[in-house]
Enzyme design. Structure first.
Site, PDB file in Angstrom:
ATOM      1  N   LYS A  97       0.853  -1.235  -0.040  1.00  0.00           N
ATOM      2  CA  LYS A  97      -0.114  -0.287  -0.091  1.00  0.00           C
ATOM      3  C   LYS A  97       0.833   1.139   0.134  1.00  0.00           C
ATOM      4  O   LYS A  97       1.779   1.450   0.948  1.00  0.00           O
ATOM      5  CB  LYS A  97      -0.890   0.021   1.292  1.00  0.00           C
ATOM      6  CG  LYS A  97      -2.270   0.188   0.876  1.00  0.00           C
ATOM      7  CD  LYS A  97      -3.167   0.009   2.531  1.00  0.00           C
ATOM      8  CE  LYS A  97      -4.294   0.617   2.298  1.00  0.00           C
ATOM      9  NZ  LYS A  97      -4.792   0.452   3.890  1.00  0.00           N
TER      10      LYS A  97
HETATM   11  C1  E4P Z   1      -8.137   1.450   3.706  1.00  0.00           C
HETATM   12  O1  E4P Z   1      -7.441   0.731   3.123  1.00  0.00           O
HETATM   13  C2  E4P Z   1      -8.088   2.126   4.989  1.00  0.00           C
HETATM   14  O2  E4P Z   1      -7.321   1.256   5.731  1.00  0.00           O
HETATM   15  C3  E4P Z   1      -9.380   2.520   5.723  1.00  0.00           C
HETATM   16  O3  E4P Z   1     -10.712   2.083   5.057  1.00  0.00           O
HETATM   17  C4  E4P Z   1      -9.479   3.823   6.528  1.00  0.00           C
HETATM   18  O4  E4P Z   1     -10.621   3.832   7.220  1.00  0.00           O
HETATM   19  P1  E4P Z   1     -10.889   5.057   8.235  1.00  0.00           P
HETATM   20  O5  E4P Z   1     -11.324   6.412   7.308  1.00  0.00           O
HETATM   21  O6  E4P Z   1     -12.225   4.409   9.031  1.00  0.00           O
HETATM   22  O7  E4P Z   1      -9.786   4.965   9.120  1.00  0.00           O
END
Ligand code: E4P
Length: 272
Positions: A97
């Site tokens: 990522k």
């Molecule tokens: C995506 O890969 C992220 O880990 C995630 O969806 C972030 O979500 P949040 O805004 O609830 O922290």
């Protein structure tokens, strides 16, 4: 649409995979911290490396995104390659990522580091999930760089729009896909009226150009938002365990179960 679990908690990962309802995992540094804190609070001594390997094994056959923490292209590439080398042999399902742009507010000169890192990792045949996307053009740039997934953060856009409008809300509150209209003015973040709109615009642009990169609707906050992202054509939605369970729930399903259970005649029970 594929359902991904947005979590690093092993118990949650085990539950959704045992039920056969999960198509992948996304983790980020905050989610890993949550898992580590939970592990410590239980007094567990397991190493984080083994912990992640257990998650990868459970999720075998489906993608698991592990996020880099370095803040420049060179560092992100190095860390991405190290993570891939260390963890991909476990179950051959690691995606790295990469933030679309790692710069902090006020910082200059790192606008392109995210896409540079994506290109380098893709050159090394490492699959990439490009994260922290808040505009369709960021998603387009990440796709052009070769990202396999792009992750528009729908819930965080909704949070921002509500905050800008002074709306009080709980994290899981439904946010209308059509956005907020006040005194005939449509509120937006530079033309994005809601998280679902961000996902829908991204999907539309990818369709316009036949782009194969998958749109991974991230930061999902409730089941209705997942539904609207599915209607918009998102390939994947990643959600926390609570939202995952909400997808399967309805009060009338429970009421129906109660009534059917009460009504079941003894004669039928004897048959089975
Ligand atoms: C995506 O890969 C992220 O880990 C995630 O969806 C972030 O979500 P949040 O805004 O609830 O922290």
């Amino acid at each position: 649409m594929k359902f991904f679990l947005d979590s690093a908690i092993l118990g949650e990962i085990e539950t959704v995979y045992a039920a056969g309802v999960c198509d992948g995992i996304t983790m980020n540094p905050s989610l890993v911290k949550k898992a580590v804190d939970e592990m410590k609070s239980r007094g567990e001594k397991a190493s984080l490396e083994n912990y992640i390997k257990r998650a990868l094994t459970i999720a075998k056959g489906t993608p698991v995104s592990l996020e880099v923490t370095e803040l420049e292209a060179k560092g992100m590439v190095k860390q991405g390659k190290t993570l891939y080398k260390k963890f991909n042999p476990t179950a051959k399902n690691v995606y790295i990522k990469i933030p679309v742009n790692p710069q902090f507010e006020g910082e200059k000169g790192k606008e392109f580091d995210g896409v540079i890192a994506i290109k380098e990792l893709r050159k090394a045949k490492i699959p990439v999930n490009c994260t922290l996307i808040f505009t369709p053009e960021q998603a387009l740039a990440a796709a052009k760089a070769g990202a396999n997934f792009v992750s528009p953060f729908a819930g965080r856009i909704d949070d921002l729009l509500r905050k800008n409008s002074g709306v009080e809300f709980d994290k899981t509150d439904y946010f209308p896909a059509g956005g907020i209209v006040e005194e005939d003015e449509q509120k937006s973040d530079n033309g994005i009226v809601s998280g679902v709109d961000l996902v829908a615009q991204t999907v539309q642009i990818f369709r316009n150009y036949g782009i194969k990169t998958e749109v991974l609707a991230a930061s999902m906050r409730n089941a209705r938002q997942v539904r609207e992202c599915a209607l918009a054509g998102a390939d994947i939605a990643t959600m926390d365990f609570g939202t995952f369970k909400e997808i399967f729930s309805h009060k009338l399903t429970m009421d129906g179960m109660k009534k059917f259970t009460q009504d079941t005649p003894e004669e039928f029970k004897k048959l089975v």
